[in-house]
Enzyme design. Structure first.
Site: not given
Length: 508
Positions: A383, A331, A275
């Site tokens: 994440c 995301k 990430e």
């Protein structure tokens, strides 16, 4: 002669709170990295017994103590993010962490209040009602205020017989069993001798469900595709969080990923960076990415990286295919105060933690395509998102493999990375898909479709993971229906326990 009602001695009240605080503090020990799953059942038994026949107000307070203690021990790594990497002084970071955990403790408090206020059926209904309300509150905690889906009871059963139920009912279904078993155990313990045999029935039912998991573990819900495995090379950079966004480290970071990948191109079909691997917006580092794409193409390899991107006025935390395929994923589930700041106009500038680099991301759309690499369909998540069961179930439909990147440096040397990894393993098990997990500091690993780690590299080391994954097809019941069946069941049970019988009046 009228007499005043006898008051409960303060020492007894204190002992109740102390007992439930200890039980709550022990609950996280049922999860990774400790995996003492039976402590989850005992914690639930203690809570169910503690609020048995108490007033809603008293139950609320007992639940608050229990929940606060659970989060203080289970997510204490929040202090590391606030103090070590948020540059917040200890005298502020400690109370901020405490306030955060005590605030989260309100969810179990409301659970206990709802149980005492709502459930009116007999002892059997109290057992079912307790489990149903607990699971509904876990579910609500997963999305209200963007959600904090941590410390779910079901994660403690990733490697027990109960895991066989995971592809059917998901982690919430496993949580239901834990809460149900705890409530059944408490009712058995407090039942009078004359009703011991009768009150053992729910416990026997829980044991039957547990044993059924052994049979379900033998079921292959998905099938391996007859394709050549995909060879993976994953770079774990181990760049310290305090250096990651330092301008003086920028060129050293580019060189690190260039050199680490150079050792992987020849042997890997797909190289993956974690990430936000490059600490710059994609368009600001595009010349570097063009160079890397040429290196990958020259070796007939592909590259996926996490990288911040900007489109128009919106900035995203993204995963992008740089070479060997196509696709970009933004995301969807953002971390409050880490990736966006609620009421930013009022609180940014007060503390450095509210002014972290790139803390103003926009949320990605709910309908995003898979990442496509060499004909493979990768279901991406970034994440925190791997903690959301239904988000991953939706994404996994039609995919060959699950794929997640993360920066767990925020957790430091705590139990946080182990908890995060356990959630990722549960997603693989729920959906019958192998999973690739790449992080900056660990845990970087490959997981099979049963949720078992097949290969990993040591955390907090600069290294690379080499291995292969296998494409799978088909869907599990959980992939098809998500958490909807278990949530509807819980609503139905609560309704039944409300109207299914009368209970003696509770204390006011």
């Amino acid at each position: 002669m009228n007499t005043l009602p006898q008051q409960t001695p303060p020492s007894i009240k204190f002992s109740q709170f102390l007992f439930l605080a200890l039980a709550g503090a022990g609950l996280p020990l049922s999860l990774a990295p400790f995996d003492l799953w039976w402590l989850g059942v005992l914690a639930m038994a203690a809570l169910a017994a503690g609020i048995n026949n108490t007033s809603p107000k008293h139950s609320f307070l007992l639940g608050w103590v229990f929940g606060s203690a659970s989060f203080l021990t289970g997510v204490s790594w929040v202090y590391i993010a606030i103090h070590d990497f948020g540059a917040t002084p200890a005298y502020l970071a400690l109370p901020m962490t405490a306030v955060f955990c005590i605030f989260l403790g309100l969810v179990p408090a409301l659970t206990c209040y709802a149980y005492s206020h709502w459930v009116r059926a007999g002892w059997g209904g109290r057992v079912l009602g307790f489990a149903a309300i607990w699971v509904l509150c876990e579910w609500l905690r997963g999305w209200i205020f963007t959600g904090f889906p941590w410390l779910y009871l079901g994660y403690g059963h990733l490697h027990t017989a109960l895991a066989g139920w995971s592809p059917v009912v998901g982690v919430y279904g496993l949580s239901f069993w834990v809460a149900l078993s705890g409530a059944a155990l408490s009712q058995f313990i407090i039942a009078p001798t004359s009703r011991k045999l009768h009150s053992a029935a729910p416990l026997l039912g829980c044991l039957l469900l547990f044993s059924q998991g052994y049979l379900l573990k033998q079921t292959e819900w998905t099938q391996a595709k007859s394709t050549t495995p995909l060879r993976i090379g994953a770079v774990q950079s181990n760049i310290a969080q305090e250096k990651k966004w330092a301008y003086t480290q920028y060129w050293a970071t580019l060189e690190l990923y260039d050199q680490a990948s150079e050792k992987l191109w020849a042997d890997a079909d797909l190289v993956i960076w974690p990430e936000a691997a490059i600490p710059a917006l994609y368009h600001n580092a595009q010349s570097f990415f063009d160079y890397i794409a040429e290196r990958a193409a020259a070796n007939d390899s592909a590259l996926i990286t996490g990288v911040p991107t900007r489109f128009d006025e919106n900035m995203y935390n993204s995963a992008m295919v740089i070479s060997g395929g196509e696709g970009i994923y933004h995301k969807q589930r953002l971390v409050p105060f880490g990736e966006f700041v609620p009421l930013s106009g009022y609180i940014q500038g007060l503390l450095k933690i509210f002014d972290l680099p790139l803390s103003s991301f926009s949320r990605g759309g709910s309908e995003q395509a898979h990442l496509s690499v060499k004909g493979w369909q990768l279901a991406p998540s970034i994440c925190y998102e791997i903690a959301y069961p239904d988000l991953i179930a939706k994404s996994s439909r039609g995919s060959d493999v699950l794929f997640t990147i993360s920066n767990d440096a925020w957790f430091g040397h705590s139990i946080g990375p182990d908890q995060h990894m356990q959630m990722a393993q549960m997603r693989a098990l729920e959906n019958g898909r192998e999973l690739i997990r790449v992080t900056s500091t660990g845990i970087t690993a490959l997981v099979d479709h049963h949720g078992n780690i097949q290969r990993r590299v040591p955390s907090f080391t600069e290294t690379a993971l080499r291995g292969e994954v296998h494409a799978r097809e088909g869907t599990t019941p959980f992939t098809r229906y998500g958490s909807t069946p278990i949530i509807l069941l819980c609503f139905a049970l609560i309704l039944c326990t409300r109207i299914g019988g009368k209970q003696s009046p509770r204390p006011s």
